[in-house]
Structures are given as structure tokens and as C-alpha cells.
Design a protein around this motif. Structure first.
Motif, PDB file in Angstrom:
ATOM      1  N   GLY A   1       4.759  11.121   1.209  1.00 41.01           N
ATOM      2  CA  GLY A   1       3.634  11.379   0.315  1.00 41.01           C
ATOM      3  C   GLY A   1       3.120  10.149  -0.405  1.00 41.01           C
ATOM      4  O   GLY A   1       2.620  10.251  -1.535  1.00 41.01           O
ATOM      5  N   MET A   2       3.211   8.999   0.259  1.00 41.28           N
ATOM      6  CA  MET A   2       2.809   7.757  -0.388  1.00 41.28           C
ATOM      7  C   MET A   2       1.317   7.496  -0.226  1.00 41.28           C
ATOM      8  O   MET A   2       0.640   8.181   0.534  1.00 41.28           O
ATOM      9  N   PHE A   3       0.855   6.495  -0.988  1.00 48.26           N
ATOM     10  CA  PHE A   3      -0.553   6.086  -0.981  1.00 48.26           C
ATOM     11  C   PHE A   3      -1.467   7.273  -1.311  1.00 48.26           C
ATOM     12  O   PHE A   3      -2.460   7.521  -0.641  1.00 48.26           O
ATOM     13  N   ASP A   4      -1.025   7.963  -2.363  1.00 46.59           N
ATOM     14  CA  ASP A   4      -1.773   9.115  -2.876  1.00 46.59           C
ATOM     15  C   ASP A   4      -2.045  10.097  -1.750  1.00 46.59           C
ATOM     16  O   ASP A   4      -3.153  10.625  -1.610  1.00 46.59           O
ATOM     17  N   ASN A   5      -0.989  10.335  -0.941  1.00 46.43           N
ATOM     18  CA  ASN A   5      -1.072  11.253   0.209  1.00 46.43           C
ATOM     19  C   ASN A   5      -2.192  10.885   1.170  1.00 46.43           C
ATOM     20  O   ASN A   5      -2.869  11.757   1.746  1.00 46.43           O
ATOM     21  N   GLY A   6      -2.360   9.567   1.343  1.00 47.06           N
ATOM     22  CA  GLY A   6      -3.337   9.086   2.302  1.00 47.06           C
ATOM     23  C   GLY A   6      -4.747   8.953   1.772  1.00 47.06           C
ATOM     24  O   GLY A   6      -5.659   8.591   2.528  1.00 47.06           O
ATOM     25  N   ARG A   7      -4.933   9.218   0.490  1.00 46.87           N
ATOM     26  CA  ARG A   7      -6.287   9.110  -0.063  1.00 46.87           C
ATOM     27  C   ARG A   7      -6.685   7.674  -0.395  1.00 46.87           C
ATOM     28  O   ARG A   7      -7.859   7.397  -0.652  1.00 46.87           O
ATOM     29  N   ILE A   8      -5.715   6.753  -0.408  1.00 44.19           N
ATOM     30  CA  ILE A   8      -6.001   5.335  -0.592  1.00 44.19           C
ATOM     31  C   ILE A   8      -5.433   4.579   0.607  1.00 44.19           C
ATOM     32  O   ILE A   8      -4.527   5.075   1.290  1.00 44.19           O
ATOM     33  N   PRO A   9      -5.947   3.374   0.911  1.00 39.84           N
ATOM     34  CA  PRO A   9      -5.456   2.630   2.084  1.00 39.84           C
ATOM     35  C   PRO A   9      -3.957   2.354   1.971  1.00 39.84           C
ATOM     36  O   PRO A   9      -3.443   2.032   0.905  1.00 39.84           O
ATOM     37  N   TRP A  10      -3.251   2.518   3.102  1.00 34.23           N
ATOM     38  CA  TRP A  10      -1.817   2.251   3.099  1.00 34.23           C
ATOM     39  C   TRP A  10      -1.579   0.753   3.230  1.00 34.23           C
ATOM     40  O   TRP A  10      -2.419   0.002   3.713  1.00 34.23           O
ATOM     41  N   GLY A  11      -0.406   0.310   2.792  1.00 35.19           N
ATOM     42  CA  GLY A  11      -0.068  -1.114   2.855  1.00 35.19           C
ATOM     43  C   GLY A  11       1.341  -1.335   2.342  1.00 35.19           C
ATOM     44  O   GLY A  11       2.195  -0.455   2.446  1.00 35.19           O
ATOM     45  N   HIS A  12       1.574  -2.508   1.760  1.00 32.77           N
ATOM     46  CA  HIS A  12       2.906  -2.793   1.220  1.00 32.77           C
ATOM     47  C   HIS A  12       2.882  -2.642  -0.295  1.00 32.77           C
ATOM     48  O   HIS A  12       1.876  -2.202  -0.869  1.00 32.77           O
ATOM     49  N   MET A  13       3.968  -3.025  -0.970  1.00 33.86           N
ATOM     50  CA  MET A  13       4.129  -2.722  -2.384  1.00 33.86           C
ATOM     51  C   MET A  13       3.419  -3.718  -3.312  1.00 33.86           C
ATOM     52  O   MET A  13       3.324  -3.475  -4.507  1.00 33.86           O
ATOM     53  N   HIS A  14       2.947  -4.839  -2.788  1.00 30.90           N
ATOM     54  CA  HIS A  14       2.295  -5.871  -3.616  1.00 30.90           C
ATOM     55  C   HIS A  14       3.181  -6.286  -4.792  1.00 30.90           C
ATOM     56  O   HIS A  14       2.693  -6.597  -5.879  1.00 30.90           O
ATOM     57  N   SER A  15       4.469  -6.264  -4.574  1.00 33.10           N
ATOM     58  CA  SER A  15       5.448  -6.743  -5.552  1.00 33.10           C
ATOM     59  C   SER A  15       6.683  -7.159  -4.777  1.00 33.10           C
ATOM     60  O   SER A  15       7.310  -6.317  -4.116  1.00 33.10           O
ATOM     61  N   ASN A  16       7.023  -8.430  -4.832  1.00 31.76           N
ATOM     62  CA  ASN A  16       8.171  -8.916  -4.069  1.00 31.76           C
ATOM     63  C   ASN A  16       9.453  -8.176  -4.433  1.00 31.76           C
ATOM     64  O   ASN A  16      10.230  -7.767  -3.565  1.00 31.76           O
ATOM     65  N   MET A  17       9.688  -8.013  -5.728  1.00 33.65           N
ATOM     66  CA  MET A  17      10.939  -7.391  -6.158  1.00 33.65           C
ATOM     67  C   MET A  17      11.012  -5.927  -5.741  1.00 33.65           C
ATOM     68  O   MET A  17      12.053  -5.466  -5.248  1.00 33.65           O
ATOM     69  N   LEU A  18       9.915  -5.199  -5.923  1.00 32.06           N
ATOM     70  CA  LEU A  18       9.922  -3.795  -5.516  1.00 32.06           C
ATOM     71  C   LEU A  18      10.004  -3.673  -3.998  1.00 32.06           C
ATOM     72  O   LEU A  18      10.718  -2.803  -3.476  1.00 32.06           O
ATOM     73  N   GLN A  19       9.320  -4.541  -3.282  1.00 29.33           N
ATOM     74  CA  GLN A  19       9.356  -4.506  -1.820  1.00 29.33           C
ATOM     75  C   GLN A  19      10.769  -4.758  -1.306  1.00 29.33           C
ATOM     76  O   GLN A  19      11.261  -4.054  -0.408  1.00 29.33           O
ATOM     77  N   LEU A  20      11.444  -5.772  -1.865  1.00 31.14           N
ATOM     78  CA  LEU A  20      12.810  -6.080  -1.436  1.00 31.14           C
ATOM     79  C   LEU A  20      13.762  -4.938  -1.767  1.00 31.14           C
ATOM     80  O   LEU A  20      14.590  -4.550  -0.940  1.00 31.14           O
ATOM     81  N   ALA A  21      13.665  -4.407  -2.979  1.00 30.86           N
ATOM     82  CA  ALA A  21      14.571  -3.331  -3.376  1.00 30.86           C
ATOM     83  C   ALA A  21      14.339  -2.084  -2.526  1.00 30.86           C
ATOM     84  O   ALA A  21      15.295  -1.441  -2.071  1.00 30.86           O
ATOM     85  N   LEU A  22      13.074  -1.739  -2.279  1.00 27.96           N
ATOM     86  CA  LEU A  22      12.770  -0.523  -1.542  1.00 27.96           C
ATOM     87  C   LEU A  22      13.145  -0.645  -0.073  1.00 27.96           C
ATOM     88  O   LEU A  22      13.691   0.288   0.523  1.00 27.96           O
ATOM     89  N   GLU A  23      12.877  -1.784   0.546  1.00 32.78           N
ATOM     90  CA  GLU A  23      13.136  -1.935   1.977  1.00 32.78           C
ATOM     91  C   GLU A  23      14.579  -2.317   2.286  1.00 32.78           C
ATOM     92  O   GLU A  23      15.108  -1.920   3.314  1.00 32.78           O
ATOM     93  N   ARG A  24      15.223  -3.097   1.402  1.00 32.67           N
ATOM     94  CA  ARG A  24      16.549  -3.633   1.735  1.00 32.67           C
ATOM     95  C   ARG A  24      17.636  -3.268   0.730  1.00 32.67           C
ATOM     96  O   ARG A  24      18.801  -3.622   0.933  1.00 32.67           O
ATOM     97  N   GLY A  25      17.297  -2.595  -0.342  1.00 38.77           N
ATOM     98  CA  GLY A  25      18.293  -2.164  -1.304  1.00 38.77           C
ATOM     99  C   GLY A  25      18.378  -3.079  -2.513  1.00 38.77           C
ATOM    100  O   GLY A  25      18.032  -4.267  -2.456  1.00 38.77           O
ATOM    101  N   VAL A  26      18.868  -2.500  -3.615  1.00 33.91           N
ATOM    102  CA  VAL A  26      18.987  -3.260  -4.863  1.00 33.91           C
ATOM    103  C   VAL A  26      19.971  -4.429  -4.737  1.00 33.91           C
ATOM    104  O   VAL A  26      19.728  -5.509  -5.288  1.00 33.91           O
TER     105      VAL A  26
END
Length: 467
Positions: free
Chosen positions: A397-422
């Protein structure tokens, strides 16, 4: 009683008097050649740069097959670098999309370029030449960017009649027409030729519209009556397009802006490190700074602008004299003003603007990404896997359930934590802290050495002064 004598093979790698064989000299020359390829193409082509990196790694591995073998020097970053890569690999194998994530490990293994460069530079002279090669290559890209902007691109429609076939196809005033049927457009006549063809089906017109590149279907053979090209097309006024975000030779403005920001920091550092500011090389650095700064402004990328200002401030405060600090501070004022003007003109937003759609988009994905991160212990420990979002964002249910363009997190720290773990994020932060510590230790050592050599020489000497 028998005495056992241990005969140890002499360490020829540590003996500088041992003459190197022709094959060793060739391999070392090839490695250095790959380093120059990396420096020459890094500002312009990611593909060529990665090819030079892989080729250099191959030559370096082959070099270990011959005596005397290279001596590997340890660095304070080794454990953090390898730990980060190992945790990234673990996350990839436990990913929701393991085949996709494991494939991304090639990009993660790019950290080995640190060792390829650090372990194979034979002298400070080579360091200087590599730095100058990098700056010269980046300056070529900056000249291309400035020239492309001066010449313009495509056909920018300033005013358009409602009955125009272009308007009927979806094109609106302010759009820049770039291609028709995959052929570049330079004048309205190019567009007219395509619309008068007897081909079946509409003409596909690629445009630039506020950072997007939509393609519109324009009907053929429905031109307006008139005696001129503009009258037949229904275009009341046009100009060359000059409102796109600069991409250099990369093809992507964010990537180009990030590369320029790093190269600008290097240029500022080398300028500050110069012992004599009144010299031709100082003039060259000044010209490069102007060119890089203008190209960075044309990318209209606020995060890279801010990073450049912060890195420049740190470099100046650490290594510059008060006079240099004053000069660069005065030069920064027009750069900032021009940047804000370009930002307002091209994106119609302020530097910090809550009404900006890109800002609200980021706020949405940050909120959704954090919620996905804390939704399961598995996500906190090993993440969801690199690039798994591409295949699972709908079910999450990400990117407002498809109502906005999909992409990455635009945050290095959040991207790393979400994709590879804390844990991987923590190791990454440790890596950055160790790198900062190493830099400050290097500055302290340079201070001591500069006092021994010449008290009048600036602290941030870098590779420009041989001891």
C-alpha cells in the motif's frame, strides 16, 4: 640431537631493492591506466567508469600471482566497509525478492574501488595527475552543459491556438517539443514535415513539461489553413527550450548534481591547499569553480546545493586563512542569489516550500517507509531487500496506494534501514564516523609535518606539496 633450522622465504615485497619483472611492471602500469580511466570518465559515464573499475580489479588480482606480491595496507575503515557489505549480502539472500537483491550486490561491491585506488597509487605525482584529470573531465561536462543551455533544445511553445493539432493532441503552452517519431526536433519545420507525412496513425511527440517527459499523440493531416509553418501548426510564438534541469552527460539531473557537488568540494579543497594563490593554477581552479557552480545551479537540485555549501564551509573553516575565507564568502553570495532565482524560475518553488509537490511526495514516502520498517521485526533486522519495493509496493500500500509516482525513499538512512535492516544502517553510520575521525587525524598529522617543513605553508596541503 638434531637442530632444526627454519628457513623463511625472504619477503621480497618489503625489499625495495628487488627488481620487478617486466610482467609486474606491465600489470602495475595497466592498473594505473585504469585509475586514469576512472578519473577521466567518472564525471561523464557511469558505464565506462564501472568497466575501468572491473578491469583494474582484474589486473590487481593478477598482480598477486607474481613475486614480490603487493603489501596490503590496513585502514581504519576496513571492518566497517566489509561489515557493511556482508550485512547487505545477508539482507539480499533473505530478501522478499532474493534474485533482484542479490543482483544489486554488484553495485554494493563498488566499495572495492577504495582499495583499488588507495593501494595502487605509486606517488604523490600520480595523485596530482589523477585529481587534475578528474577536474578536467568534469570541466568538459560543465562546458557541454553551459553550451547546451546557450544553444537551447527543441521547440518551446510559448503560445498556442486551441484549434491547433498540437493542442488537440495534448500539448500546452510552455511545453518544449523534443522529438517527433523518435527524431529530434530543432525547428517548427521539422515538426511540420512529420505531421504532413502519409503515415498511418498519429505522430508521437516527446515533450519536456516540468521535469516530466510525456509523449503525446498528435493527429497527422489536420493542419490549420495558412501560408506559414507557424500558421499551419497553430503556434503563435515559440523559442528554443532552456528550462530543463541540467543532466550533463549522465542523462539524470540528480546523479549529475551529486557528482558535481563532490567535484566542487574537491576543487575548493585543492584551491584552499594551494600555497600560492597568485598563480596560473589558482586561476584555473577559480575558472573551474565558476563553471562547476553554474552547472550545479542548472541542475536545480536543492539537496546538492545545500551539500555544496556545507562542505565548502567545513573546508574553509578547517584549512583557509581569513583572507581566503572572506573572498570565498563574497563569491558565495551571488552564487546563492542566482541559485534561488533559477529555482524560482524553473521550478516555481522556494528553497524550503511546503507547497512544493516534491516536498509533499517525500513526506508521504517517508511516513509510509517508516511504517513499513517497524511493521515487522524482520524488516528491522534484515530489511525487505534491495529493490524489493519495486515488486511489492502495491501489496504494501505504498505511494499512497499508487496515487503518486512510485520511487525510492529519498532518504539515505531510511532507504538503508528499510532495504537492509537497522544493523546495516548502524554500521554505515559507524563507517561515516570513522571516516570523519580519519580525516581529522590526517589534518592533525599534516599540521605537525607542515611545521617541520615550513611554518608558512597552509595546513591543508593535500597532495600538492612533496616532503
Amino acid at each position: 640431537m638434531r637442530t632444526v633450522v627454519s628457513v623463511e622465504r625472504p619477503d621480497r615485497a618489503s625489499n625495495p631493492t628487488v627488481e620487478k619483472t617486466p610482467i609486474i611492471k606491465l600489470l602495475e602500469a595497466l592498473i594505473v591506466g585504469c585509475l586514469f580511466l576512472i578519473a577521466a570518465f567518472a564525471p561523464n559515464s557511469i558505464a565506462v567508469t564501472q568497466g575501468a573499475w572491473l578491469l583494474g580489479m582484474l589486473f590487481w588480482v593478477l598482480r598477486f600471482a607474481f613475486y614480490p606480491r603487493p603489501i596490503l595496507k590496513q585502514t581504519p575503515l576496513d571492518y566497517a566497509l566489509f561489515g557493511f557489505f556482508i550485512l547487505s549480502g545477508l539482507s539480499s539472500f533473505l530478501s522478499y525478492e532474493p534474485f533482484v537483491s542479490v543482483g544489486k550486490l554488484r553495485a554494493a561491491s563498488l566499495f572495492t574501488i577504495v582499495y583499488l585506488v588507495a593501494q595502487n597509487i605509486p606517488s604523490r605525482k600520480v595523485v596530482r595527475l589523477l585529481a587534475l584529470t578528474l577536474l578536467a573531465s568534469a570541466f568538459v561536462s560543465a562546458i557541454y552543459t553551459v553550451g547546451e543551455r546557450a544553444i537551447g533544445r527543441g521547440v518551446k511553445v510559448q503560445s498556442l491556438k486551441n484549434e491547433s493539432p498540437l493542442y488537440l493532441g495534448g500539448i500546452r503552452p510552455g511545453d518544449t517539443l523534443l522529438e517527433v517519431d523518435r527524431t529530434k526536433i530543432h525547428t517548427p519545420e521539422d515538426l511540420l514535415k512529420a505531421l504532413t507525412k502519409s503515415d498511418k496513425g498519429p505522430a508521437l511527440v516527446k515533450t519536456y513539461r516540468h521535469e516530466l517527459l510525456p509523449t503525446f499523440k498528435v493527429p497527422r493531416g489536420k493542419l490549420l489553413p495558412g501560408s506559414t509553418t507557424l500558421e499551419e501548426l497553430g503556434i503563435e510564438s515559440w523559442s528554443k527550450g532552456r528550462d530543463w534541469r541540467a543532466t550533463g552527460l549522465y542523462g539524470q539531473f540528480v546523479t549529475y548534481a551529486e557528482a558535481l557537488q563532490l567535484i566542487l568540494a574537491l576543487t575548493v579543497g585543492l584551491f584552499v591547499a594551494l600555497p600560492r594563490k597568485r598563480s596560473w593554477i589558482s586561476v584555473g581552479f577559480g575558472v573551474a569553480l565558476i563553471g562547476f557552480s553554474y552547472a550545479l545551479i542548472l541542475t536545480v537540485t536543492r539537496a546538492s546545493w545545500l551539500a555544496f555549501l556545507v562542505s565548502t564551509a567545513v573546508i574553509i573553516l578547517v584549512g583557509a586563512s581569513r583572507r581566503v575565507l572572506l573572498i570565498l564568502g563574497l563569491l558565495a553570495i551571488p552564487v546563492v542569489l542566482v541559485g534561488l532565482f533559477v529555482l524560482q524560475q524553473q521550478r516555481n518553488v522556494a528553497f524550503i516550500d511546503r507547497r512544493d509537490q516534491s516536498t509533499t511526495w517525500r513526506q508521504t514516502v517517508w511516513r509510509e517507509g517508516f511504517q513499513l520498517l517497524i511493521s515487522k521485526p524482520r524488516h528491522l533486522i534484515v530489511g525487505v531487500g534491495m529493490d524489493s519495493i519495486k515488486g511489492h509496493w502495491r501489496e504494501w500500500g505504498m505511494f499512497d496506494n499508487g496515487r503518486i509516482p512510485w520511487g525510492h525513499m529519498h532518504s539515505n538512512m531510511l532507504q538503508l534501514a528499510l532495504e537492509r535492516g537497522v544493523p546495516t544502517l548502524i554500521v554505515w553510520l559507524i563507517l561515516l564516523a570513522l571516516y570523519v575521525r580519519m580525516l581529522f587525524m590526517l589534518i592533525t598529522r599534516m599540521k605537525r609535518e607542515s611545521k617541520d617543513v615550513d611554518a608558512s605553508v597552509p595546513v591543508a596541503l593535500g597532495p600538492w606539496i612533496d616532503h
